[in-house]
Scaffold this motif. Structure first.
Motif, short mmCIF file in Angstrom:
data_model
loop_
_atom_site.label_atom_id
_atom_site.label_comp_id
_atom_site.label_asym_id
_atom_site.label_seq_id
_atom_site.Cartn_x
_atom_site.Cartn_y
_atom_site.Cartn_z
N VAL A 4 0.82 -1.21 0.00
CA VAL A 4 0.00 0.00 0.00
C VAL A 4 0.85 1.26 0.00
N TYR A 5 2.08 1.17 0.50
CA TYR A 5 2.95 2.35 0.56
C TYR A 5 3.76 2.55 -0.72
N ALA A 6 3.56 1.68 -1.71
CA ALA A 6 4.22 1.85 -3.00
C ALA A 6 3.52 2.96 -3.79
N CYS A 7 4.25 3.61 -4.68
CA CYS A 7 3.65 4.61 -5.56
C CYS A 7 2.80 3.90 -6.62
N ASP A 8 1.58 4.34 -6.75
CA ASP A 8 0.61 3.72 -7.66
C ASP A 8 0.55 4.52 -8.95
N PRO A 9 0.87 3.93 -10.10
CA PRO A 9 0.83 4.68 -11.36
C PRO A 9 -0.57 5.16 -11.73
N GLU A 10 -1.59 4.61 -11.09
CA GLU A 10 -2.96 5.06 -11.36
C GLU A 10 -3.35 6.26 -10.50
N ARG A 11 -2.47 6.66 -9.57
CA ARG A 11 -2.80 7.76 -8.66
C ARG A 11 -1.66 8.79 -8.63
N GLN A 71 19.72 -2.06 -11.91
CA GLN A 71 19.52 -3.49 -11.66
C GLN A 71 19.38 -3.76 -10.17
N VAL A 72 20.27 -3.19 -9.38
CA VAL A 72 20.19 -3.37 -7.93
C VAL A 72 18.89 -2.79 -7.39
N ALA A 73 18.52 -1.62 -7.87
CA ALA A 73 17.32 -0.94 -7.39
C ALA A 73 16.07 -1.75 -7.69
N ARG A 74 15.98 -2.32 -8.88
CA ARG A 74 14.80 -3.14 -9.22
C ARG A 74 14.71 -4.35 -8.30
N THR A 75 15.85 -4.97 -8.02
CA THR A 75 15.86 -6.14 -7.14
C THR A 75 15.32 -5.80 -5.76
N ILE A 76 15.86 -4.72 -5.19
CA ILE A 76 15.45 -4.31 -3.84
C ILE A 76 13.98 -3.91 -3.82
N ASN A 83 7.12 -0.06 -6.35
CA ASN A 83 6.94 0.04 -7.79
C ASN A 83 8.32 0.01 -8.46
N THR A 84 8.60 -1.09 -9.14
CA THR A 84 9.93 -1.27 -9.72
C THR A 84 10.19 -0.33 -10.89
N ASP A 85 9.14 0.05 -11.62
CA ASP A 85 9.34 0.93 -12.78
C ASP A 85 9.74 2.34 -12.35
N LEU A 86 9.09 2.87 -11.32
CA LEU A 86 9.48 4.18 -10.81
C LEU A 86 10.89 4.12 -10.23
N THR A 87 11.19 3.07 -9.49
CA THR A 87 12.53 2.92 -8.92
C THR A 87 13.58 2.92 -10.01
N ALA A 184 9.55 5.81 -1.09
CA ALA A 184 10.41 4.66 -0.79
C ALA A 184 11.16 4.20 -2.03
N GLU A 185 10.52 4.33 -3.20
CA GLU A 185 11.18 3.94 -4.45
C GLU A 185 12.44 4.76 -4.70
N ALA A 186 12.36 6.07 -4.48
CA ALA A 186 13.53 6.92 -4.68
C ALA A 186 14.60 6.65 -3.63
N GLN A 187 14.18 6.35 -2.42
CA GLN A 187 15.14 6.00 -1.38
C GLN A 187 15.88 4.72 -1.74
N VAL A 188 15.19 3.77 -2.35
CA VAL A 188 15.85 2.54 -2.82
C VAL A 188 16.90 2.88 -3.87
N ALA A 189 16.56 3.77 -4.79
CA ALA A 189 17.53 4.15 -5.83
C ALA A 189 18.79 4.73 -5.21
N ALA A 190 18.65 5.51 -4.15
CA ALA A 190 19.81 6.11 -3.50
C ALA A 190 20.72 5.06 -2.88
N LEU A 191 20.13 4.09 -2.18
CA LEU A 191 20.97 3.06 -1.57
C LEU A 191 21.53 2.08 -2.59
N ALA A 192 20.79 1.87 -3.68
CA ALA A 192 21.32 1.04 -4.77
C ALA A 192 22.57 1.69 -5.36
N ASP A 193 22.59 3.01 -5.40
CA ASP A 193 23.77 3.74 -5.86
C ASP A 193 24.96 3.42 -4.95
#
Length: 386
Positions: A4-11, A71-76, A83-87, A184-193
């Motif tokens: 539920v806390y993921a970013c929803d592309p419909e919203r 690649q790392v970001a999608r996995t996490i 939402n893996t696409d936004l990440t 949370a998706e953007a935070q994942v991208a930061a740690l994947a970096d």
């Protein structure tokens, strides 16, 4: 299953310029694809990560780094139900604003731009995706969703205080709520970096001979990984031994982020993506033990790699390239390409002109900057005797 806390592309909060969405791709997939097809993304293949791009085919560039981060970001993100696409979109875009010669070029350009508002590669990324990419009929930039722009702007955390001018200008037009944390998706991208560059810098530093495997094996997680490989494969050749050990280090970092972040998300009990932003703390993190290890690794790499004499010598040489090109273009703006001349003529003052020059230099690849410097100054800065 998406949480539920993921970013929803419909919203989503929309795009700055309204447009009909694709019938076949979600809005975040479309953002990702626009980033991949951008000119700025292609130029990353000839931009420095640590080593100047010409120094070897095996070293990472900004492009290969960005692909590894994605690649790392999608996995996490997938493991956490995000939402893996936004990440992936945020991960692929995060370095678009880098100058030639990596952080060395950025430091030089920031110092030169100090009288004109400074320079920041993250803010420059926003400038690229909202203005400088000019391929579409109805808008400048890529017209990305608010969620992707927000993630690019503040994936490393809230942006407060004196904003870089490139970010302040856009935020005044399209509020990215810079005072809050990102999704949370953007935070994942930061740690994947963090995961990607710490691991590939070990690979590149070993390949360059800046340190030995015996030296890195003194670091706790790396030492344990080598010991496990030696136990399982006592006769393994040196190259495979290295790869097997370092892939275990990579996996340990990823697993640590997933386990730590899953627990943090459970504790936060956020009802939606906006609650993540307003929580007041990040929810994607390493454990304290892994944080200490990464701190030790960064300290090792700083002294053994980033400040190695051979790297510092190259840093000094490429700093000269930026230091020479900027004032020359500022004084003789007719040297910039013809398509830039209309904007140069419209510049209101030296600050406007300096920012155009910064845009031009920041967009250069390593090789183009070196070629332009050699053409304009008659010096092969990396090879000519001084």
């Amino acid at each position: 299953m998406q949480q539920v806390y993921a970013c929803d592309p419909e919203r989503i909060r929309g795009r700055r310029v309204a447009e009909e969405e694709s019938a076949f791709r979600s809005c975040f997939q479309r953002d990702r694809d626009r980033i991949i097809h951008s000119s700025a993304f292609r130029r990353l293949k000839h931009k420095t990560q640590v080593f100047v791009e010409h120094e070897g085919d095996f070293y990472r560039t900004r492009l290969t780094h960005s692909i590894e981060v994605a690649q790392v970001a999608r996995t996490i993100a997938g493991a956490l139900g995000l939402n893996t696409d936004l990440t992936e979109a945020v991960a692929l875009a995060h370095d678009l604003g880098h100058t030639p010669f990596g952080h060395t070029g950025e430091d030089a350009l920031h110092a030169l731009m100090a009288p004109y508002g400074g320079f920041d590669h993250n803010a420059q990324t926003i400038r690229i995706v909202t203005s400088l990419e000019r391929h579409y009929a109805e808008f400048d930039g890529l017209n990305l969703t608010w969620e992707t722009l927000e993630g690019i702007a503040k994936h490393n955390g809230p942006v407060t205080g004196d904003l870089p001018y490139a970010l302040a200008e856009y935020d005044a037009l399209h509020d990215l709520e810079l005072h809050t944390h990102a999704s949370a998706e953007a935070q994942v991208a930061a740690l994947a970096d963090d995961v990607a560059y710490n691991n590939h810098d070990i690979h590149d530093g070993l390949r360059a001979g800046l340190f030995s495997e015996d030296e890195i094996a003194e670091l706790p997680v790396i030492g344990a990984a080598y010991a496990e490989v030696d136990r399982l494969y006592p006769e393994l050749g040196a190259y495979r031994r290295r790869h097997e050990a370092l892939r275990r280090v990579f996996g340990a970092m990823v697993s640590d982020v997933i386990d730590t972040s899953r627990a943090a998300l459970d504790r936060a009990d956020c009802a939606d993506a906006q609650a993540i932003r307003e929580l007041g703390r990040p929810v994607i993190a390493f454990s304290p033990v892994m944080t200490d290890y990464i701190r030790a690794l960064r300290d090792f790499l700083f002294h053994k790699m980033y400040r190695a004499p051979s790297v510092m010598e190259q840093r000094a040489r490429v700093t000269t390239v930026v230091n020479d090109l900027f004032p020359l273009y500022l004084q003789r703006s007719e040297l910039l390409p013809r398509r830039w001349q209309a904007e140069i003529e419209a510049a209101r003052d030296e600050t406007d002109l300096a920012r155009l020059v910064a845009d031009y230099i920041a967009g250069m690849t390593d090789r183009f900057a070196l070629q332009q410097h050699a053409r304009l100054f008659g010096v092969d800065i990396l090879h000519d005797a001084t």
